[in-house]
Scaffold this motif. Sequence first.
Motif, short mmCIF file in Angstrom:
data_model
loop_
_atom_site.label_atom_id
_atom_site.label_comp_id
_atom_site.label_asym_id
_atom_site.label_seq_id
_atom_site.Cartn_x
_atom_site.Cartn_y
_atom_site.Cartn_z
N THR A 78 0.81 -1.09 0.01
CA THR A 78 -0.03 -0.13 0.15
C THR A 78 0.94 1.28 0.18
O THR A 78 1.83 1.30 0.65
N ARG A 79 0.58 2.20 -0.91
CA ARG A 79 1.30 3.48 -0.72
C ARG A 79 0.30 4.72 -1.32
O ARG A 79 -0.59 4.33 -1.83
N ALA A 80 0.60 5.83 -0.70
CA ALA A 80 -0.05 6.97 -0.97
C ALA A 80 0.55 8.08 -1.50
O ALA A 80 1.78 8.22 -1.26
N LYS A 81 -0.22 9.19 -2.04
CA LYS A 81 0.66 10.63 -2.47
C LYS A 81 -0.30 11.52 -2.17
O LYS A 81 -1.72 11.55 -1.97
N MET A 82 0.01 12.90 -2.19
CA MET A 82 -0.82 13.88 -1.76
C MET A 82 -0.37 15.12 -2.64
O MET A 82 0.60 15.32 -3.12
N LEU A 83 -1.52 15.86 -3.00
CA LEU A 83 -1.56 17.24 -3.69
C LEU A 83 -2.51 18.28 -2.88
O LEU A 83 -3.35 17.85 -2.35
N TRP A 84 -2.18 19.60 -3.06
CA TRP A 84 -3.09 20.32 -2.37
C TRP A 84 -3.29 21.72 -3.48
O TRP A 84 -2.65 22.10 -4.16
N ASP A 85 -4.36 22.41 -3.29
CA ASP A 85 -4.64 23.73 -3.90
C ASP A 85 -5.37 24.48 -2.72
O ASP A 85 -5.37 24.08 -1.58
N ASN A 86 -6.06 25.67 -3.14
CA ASN A 86 -6.61 26.42 -2.30
C ASN A 86 -7.55 25.97 -1.67
O ASN A 86 -8.25 26.47 -0.59
N ASP A 87 -8.22 24.98 -2.00
CA ASP A 87 -9.52 24.56 -1.78
C ASP A 87 -9.61 23.16 -0.96
O ASP A 87 -10.43 22.69 -0.36
N TYR A 88 -8.76 22.08 -1.49
CA TYR A 88 -8.85 20.83 -1.38
C TYR A 88 -7.44 20.22 -0.77
O TYR A 88 -6.33 20.75 -1.53
N LEU A 89 -7.33 19.17 -0.26
CA LEU A 89 -6.24 18.35 0.15
C LEU A 89 -6.68 17.09 -0.67
O LEU A 89 -7.55 16.27 -0.28
N TYR A 90 -5.78 16.57 -1.63
CA TYR A 90 -6.15 15.57 -2.63
C TYR A 90 -5.18 14.42 -2.00
O TYR A 90 -3.95 14.67 -1.98
N VAL A 91 -5.66 13.29 -1.99
CA VAL A 91 -5.13 12.11 -1.26
C VAL A 91 -5.49 10.99 -2.31
O VAL A 91 -6.64 10.70 -2.84
N ALA A 92 -4.44 10.19 -2.60
CA ALA A 92 -4.60 8.97 -3.75
C ALA A 92 -3.84 7.80 -2.84
O ALA A 92 -2.84 8.16 -2.28
N ALA A 93 -4.42 6.84 -3.24
CA ALA A 93 -3.54 5.58 -2.51
C ALA A 93 -3.85 4.29 -3.70
O ALA A 93 -4.97 4.20 -4.09
N VAL A 94 -2.87 3.48 -3.76
CA VAL A 94 -3.00 2.38 -4.40
C VAL A 94 -2.95 1.39 -3.61
O VAL A 94 -1.89 0.92 -2.67
N ILE A 95 -3.84 0.15 -3.53
CA ILE A 95 -3.83 -0.85 -2.58
C ILE A 95 -3.97 -2.27 -3.20
O ILE A 95 -4.73 -2.59 -3.97
#
Length: 285
Positions: A78-95
């Motif tokens: 399992t691993r994840a990654k993140m991004l962000w902008d003024n409105d959102y925290l983006y989270v992605a994960a591959v399981i």
Amino acid sequence: MKNSYKTALLLSSAIFSIACEKSMAQAPSKPKTYVCYQPDRKITIDGKLNEGSWKKAAWTSQFEDIEGNKKPRPTQETRAKMLWDNDYLYVAAVIEEEHIWAYQDKKDQIVYLENDFEVFIDPDGDTENYYELEINALNNIFDLFLPKTYRNGGRAKIKWDIKDLKSAVTIDGTINNASDRDKRWTVEIAIPFASLSTETVPALIPENDSEWRINFSRVNWQHEISEDGKYSRKRDPETGKIIPEYNWVWSPQGIINMHYPEYWGFLHFKSKRVSQSKTAETARN
């Protein structure tokens, strides 16, 4: 599922977690750090991770057992990654998952009673007023707010919701089909910063160099398959009790209890575009 039943399940889980802490044999390792950049272009939440920004964003290290290196490494990655902008925290994960199964399909069912992916966020890092999000392979959501940790008398606010949450799941395989072997499921989430708030707790909107506490957990159960091909949690044949789940996390807690926010990892926000980031500094895992 009635709220009283939900509360009982959460309470029993909290009691179990607190009991487990007494068996803690080592201090948690140093919390991990992820440096989070901004996307080059708008992110579409479809579970595919095909935008260039996602491809440039750094992966976390592979998840470990919640207790750290005193337990064997997870059998599936399992691993994840993140991004962000003024409105959102983006989270992605591959399981990675050889058997992808989930039956809970109603909002705020107790998702961790099946395999799931979980996000824990404490925006100001004070170990209070934190948020939990759980999602399964059906893209069913269970979210809650905790004003205090369970060990300090906190009670989960299940009626609280992450307003305007966006999420999507894609599956490389076939869900709830025990006759084949699957490969993985991918989760993509956009969490509005403004939604991480309550009537008494204001939202914190990150800026360049803001730092939050965050952790991710994957609950994975051993399973058994009935004669009609349905999955269920595996039971010990001698006792008839359900075999405890695996807890695989990004930043090990050192204890079987996610509700120690002081052990979570650090999320460091940078206002640079992800295309301007350097591999050496994107994730200090």
